[in-house]
Design a protein around this motif. Sequence first.
Motif, short mmCIF file in Angstrom:
data_model
loop_
_atom_site.label_atom_id
_atom_site.label_comp_id
_atom_site.label_asym_id
_atom_site.label_seq_id
_atom_site.Cartn_x
_atom_site.Cartn_y
_atom_site.Cartn_z
N THR A 415 0.83 -1.21 0.00
CA THR A 415 0.00 0.00 0.00
C THR A 415 0.86 1.26 0.00
O THR A 415 0.50 2.28 -0.59
N ALA A 416 2.02 1.17 0.65
CA ALA A 416 2.91 2.32 0.66
C ALA A 416 3.37 2.67 -0.75
O ALA A 416 3.53 3.86 -1.09
N ASP A 417 3.56 1.65 -1.59
CA ASP A 417 3.94 1.92 -2.98
C ASP A 417 2.81 2.60 -3.74
O ASP A 417 3.05 3.46 -4.59
N ALA A 418 1.56 2.22 -3.46
CA ALA A 418 0.42 2.88 -4.12
C ALA A 418 0.38 4.36 -3.76
O ALA A 418 0.14 5.22 -4.63
N ILE A 419 0.62 4.67 -2.46
CA ILE A 419 0.64 6.08 -2.05
C ILE A 419 1.79 6.82 -2.72
O ILE A 419 1.64 7.96 -3.20
N ALA A 420 2.95 6.15 -2.80
CA ALA A 420 4.11 6.78 -3.43
C ALA A 420 3.86 7.04 -4.91
O ALA A 420 4.25 8.10 -5.44
N ILE A 421 3.21 6.10 -5.60
CA ILE A 421 2.91 6.30 -7.02
C ILE A 421 1.95 7.48 -7.20
O ILE A 421 2.12 8.30 -8.11
N PHE A 422 0.95 7.55 -6.33
CA PHE A 422 -0.02 8.65 -6.41
C PHE A 422 0.68 10.00 -6.27
O PHE A 422 0.49 10.91 -7.09
N GLU A 423 1.52 10.13 -5.25
CA GLU A 423 2.18 11.41 -5.00
C GLU A 423 3.24 11.71 -6.06
O GLU A 423 3.39 12.86 -6.50
N THR A 424 3.97 10.69 -6.49
CA THR A 424 5.01 10.89 -7.51
C THR A 424 4.40 11.30 -8.84
O THR A 424 4.98 12.11 -9.59
N SER A 425 3.25 10.76 -9.19
CA SER A 425 2.59 11.14 -10.44
C SER A 425 2.24 12.62 -10.43
O SER A 425 2.46 13.34 -11.41
N ILE A 426 1.71 13.11 -9.30
CA ILE A 426 1.37 14.53 -9.20
C ILE A 426 2.65 15.38 -9.25
O ILE A 426 2.69 16.44 -9.90
N LEU A 427 3.70 14.90 -8.59
CA LEU A 427 4.96 15.64 -8.60
C LEU A 427 5.54 15.74 -10.00
O LEU A 427 5.97 16.81 -10.45
N LEU A 428 5.56 14.62 -10.75
CA LEU A 428 6.10 14.64 -12.11
C LEU A 428 5.27 15.54 -13.02
O LEU A 428 5.81 16.26 -13.86
N ALA A 429 3.95 15.51 -12.85
CA ALA A 429 3.11 16.37 -13.68
C ALA A 429 3.39 17.84 -13.39
O ALA A 429 3.45 18.67 -14.32
N GLY A 430 3.60 18.17 -12.13
CA GLY A 430 3.92 19.55 -11.81
C GLY A 430 5.25 19.98 -12.37
O GLY A 430 5.40 21.12 -12.85
N MET A 431 6.25 19.10 -12.33
CA MET A 431 7.56 19.42 -12.90
C MET A 431 7.47 19.62 -14.41
O MET A 431 8.28 20.36 -14.99
N ARG A 432 6.48 19.01 -15.04
CA ARG A 432 6.34 19.11 -16.50
C ARG A 432 5.23 20.09 -16.89
O ARG A 432 4.71 20.03 -18.01
N ASN A 433 4.83 20.96 -15.95
CA ASN A 433 3.84 22.00 -16.21
C ASN A 433 2.49 21.42 -16.60
O ASN A 433 1.81 21.90 -17.52
N ARG A 434 2.08 20.38 -15.90
CA ARG A 434 0.79 19.75 -16.15
C ARG A 434 -0.01 19.77 -14.86
O ARG A 434 0.49 19.40 -13.80
N ALA A 435 -1.25 20.19 -14.98
CA ALA A 435 -2.11 20.20 -13.80
C ALA A 435 -2.63 18.81 -13.48
O ALA A 435 -2.90 18.48 -12.33
N ARG A 436 -2.74 17.98 -14.52
CA ARG A 436 -3.28 16.64 -14.35
C ARG A 436 -2.28 15.62 -14.86
O ARG A 436 -1.81 15.72 -15.99
N PRO A 437 -1.91 14.64 -14.04
CA PRO A 437 -0.95 13.63 -14.51
C PRO A 437 -1.51 12.85 -15.70
O PRO A 437 -2.67 12.42 -15.69
N THR A 438 -0.71 12.69 -16.71
CA THR A 438 -1.09 11.90 -17.87
C THR A 438 -0.73 10.44 -17.63
O THR A 438 -0.01 10.11 -16.68
N PRO A 439 -1.21 9.53 -18.47
CA PRO A 439 -0.78 8.13 -18.32
C PRO A 439 0.73 7.95 -18.40
O PRO A 439 1.28 7.04 -17.77
#
Length: 930
Positions: A415-439
């Motif tokens: 479950t910790a990996d699921a939380i990490a994936i959720f937060e990392t997806s948002i972080l990567l989208a923000g670094m790439r100037n995206r409001a919503r994480p893409t696939p």
Amino acid sequence: MSTFSPLREQLTEAATRFAADPGVVADILAGIVDDVDRALREELEIFPVCHHSPASALAMVRRLHEKQPRVIYLELCEDLRPILEELRNCTLPVALQAWAGEPDGFPATWAPLSVVAPITEASAEYQAIAYALNTPGVELVLVDRSTDHVFQWSPGQERDSADGGEIEEALHGDAVGIEIGDLRPHFAELEEHLLHHGKVRHWSEWWDQYVEQPLAGADYDTYRQVMVLIGSLFRRLRRTGTDRDEDRERYMWTRMREHLAATGSDPAQCLYVCGAFHAASHVEQFGLAADAPYEITPRSATVWQYGLIPSSHSAIEEQFGLAAGSVSIAAATWAKGVRRGKLRPFVLKGQQTAKAAAARKTKAIARSESPAVADQLSGFLSRPPRLDDLDESELLEWSVDIVRLARRNGYLASTADAIAIFETSILLAGMRNRARPTPYDFQDAAITCIEKDHVPGRRDVRRLCEILLGGDRIGQVGYAALPPLAQNVFDRLTPVGVVPTDRGVRRTLLDLESDPHLRPCSDLLWMLRRLLPVGAARPIMGTRELGERSIQESWDLALGKYQRDLVQLGYEGVTIEQVLEQRLRRAVNDPDATAAGALAAVEDALVYLGSARLADELGARAVELLAAERSVDEAPEVLRRIRLLLNYFRSTGAGLPQWCGTFVTAGYAHYCTLLPTAFTDEETGVRPVAAMLGFLFGMENLALSLGCDHTQLELAVRQSHPEAPAKVALLWATRLQLGLLTQAELRARCDDMLANPLVVPAFPQYLSGFVQAMDPVPTLKPFIVELLSKAFGRLPDSVLLPWLPTLITTLRGQAAELIPALTREAGRTFPGERAAVESWTPPWAKTASDAPAAVVAPGGPASDLLRAHPSACDALAGLLGREDGWQEFAPGPDRSVTALLERHPLAAAALAAMLPAASPAGLSVASVAR
């Protein structure tokens, strides 16, 4: 003043102020705006699309509901039109295919010619096809050049590079792909610039982020103008392959004008669907008002066949250079766009699903005319794209599902990996100037958080993400859309439970002894194994060889997985037997055909078809090929196959066919002629020469009975003067077999080699030649064992140890298949027990002093008769090579037998009692003994 004049002025001013070369940049930007203006002002409405673009498919659905055109012109090979109806019987994705096995007018090296056009549900062309075929009164016209023109317009070098190598995993194989709208910059610097500043890794991700997502919910005018803008930009920056694309545009506009003139259709009720690249065309034939002539060249004499083959997301990605998983992501984007826009997509009847049925319940959009064209580009280019808000529930569902899928594939995810994936997806989208994480952001986050440093199973996390987002969907061609051959195959396999809809592997058991009616199924399965790839029909138990039939067979069948290959067999014939017979004939009549290949075809004709007529025809061709060969490299294969065929024919009641005798006599004369050259030719190995000798010695009795001359072989051997050590040894063995060299002379030569330190390093080569000679000269086996024993017994360790690796590698490389026979011979020569080795004396080590003393021959009637007439014994001794001379005879008769009977008289007395009438005086023991 046109609609886009303000935008043109604005772009020209920007180029003047900021560009290093304002003239060139200004011309490009102004030209792009002109292309958009020209395309939108055209009387015939142009619908620009991109291949497998969900944004294009969504815009197509909206426009078809609004305009409801009566004629749709589609950029697709015009001769593929008849098979579009068969899409009703298929499960997408599939590919339209045109196939030609025998090119007429094209280079023979291009065969077979194959063109495919993949169709997916999330493509604008499929929506147009489904609308036209389902709506009464709507005509669908394909206007692109024919498949024959695809190859007419392909230069040789481009053709070779396009489909020279087969992709093992792709269902399309080496076919040439046809797509609508190749929107990818052919300017490498531009693509690199876009990927770098867009903070993406590959073109598919850039296109999804900056084109698909902004246009997915855009209005129709904005969509059209942006797509033409992109097509014009890439067209103006492209300098290669434009001539062929312009010819396609001339072809399409010519076909559309011809159709309008012939039918009188109203251009306002027509829709032209083409790639955005072609929408910005500059050819003089562009538009209905153009009158520039264009002559369409006639097709070649090539006979084309058409059908449908299964396709898949990965096959489309592989063939068109898309990133892995991009088509699956496009399918997911299409499904989301349909749900969000509450659209009613078009689905062909026969392909209806639950979702499609639910969508049909929605209210139809009222038909409306196209409004006046307004400038939507200025606003689209001046404002940032509207970014979707974060859909936390969707991202959370992805994160939980990927962890569950990863655990099933061996990853230690929690479950910790699921939380990490959720937060990392948002972080990567923000670094790439995206409001919503893409696939793609989610995929990168999952790889970072789960995969870490190793892959425990067959699938990595990237592949698991593709499966989660839709997977590699594989299409299937329905039974009704299959060619007659494929339908016939499934009909004949019905008794073993094979159905066309099977996608997995089915294990089938055939008890041919208790159920003889299953033998036709067995015959068909063996032919399928011969014609299809290995995994399509794989035997687990049972064999099929000359003269052998199994009583039980077990098969793993995966015909659904290899449906493409089965469909292409249907292009070659009506039945599987016809296809196999045609392929065997083509194989033996090919310019590169060999005698060994023709013999293999004879064997296949007998094993799979049981046709003596076809076997005789192919065998006669084998005789011609053998007589025409000037190389002996195929001699081992020729020897193996002709031996097998001769043994088979001798076991049948009909005996040897005529072509077999002709083949043996032709081969005997042919190999005798080539033997001296093969012995001396450095490029000819020792194994082919040994196979030639095996043919000559093994087939000699049959050849001589059919009129060949043994003197021809002796002359060929006498004319052979090899220099290579292995061939020299082979020649010595041949001369020994012919009686031109005695075994004592051969032994003396080999002993001299072992005693010569200059020759010892080459001794493994000589030994290899002797081992190769075991097949043509089987009596040489004991001598080879003797030679090896002498080498290991006489050579000192300082010579033997460096020499041993060379011996092993030489025998392994040149005579590996003959070593078991040599080992068995050694087992017969040496004692079987270790205790007997110390007292054992090799047969070749015995000297004259070890021989037993001469025994005096006993006298008697037989001895007296032989001495009285010695000529017969002398002749026999000379024939056997014995020079021992006559033995001495003991004086008087031999009394050993008489003395034995006198010591044991019971047997003689019983015999005398049984024969009382043999003499009036009776028989005594002494008389019986005499």
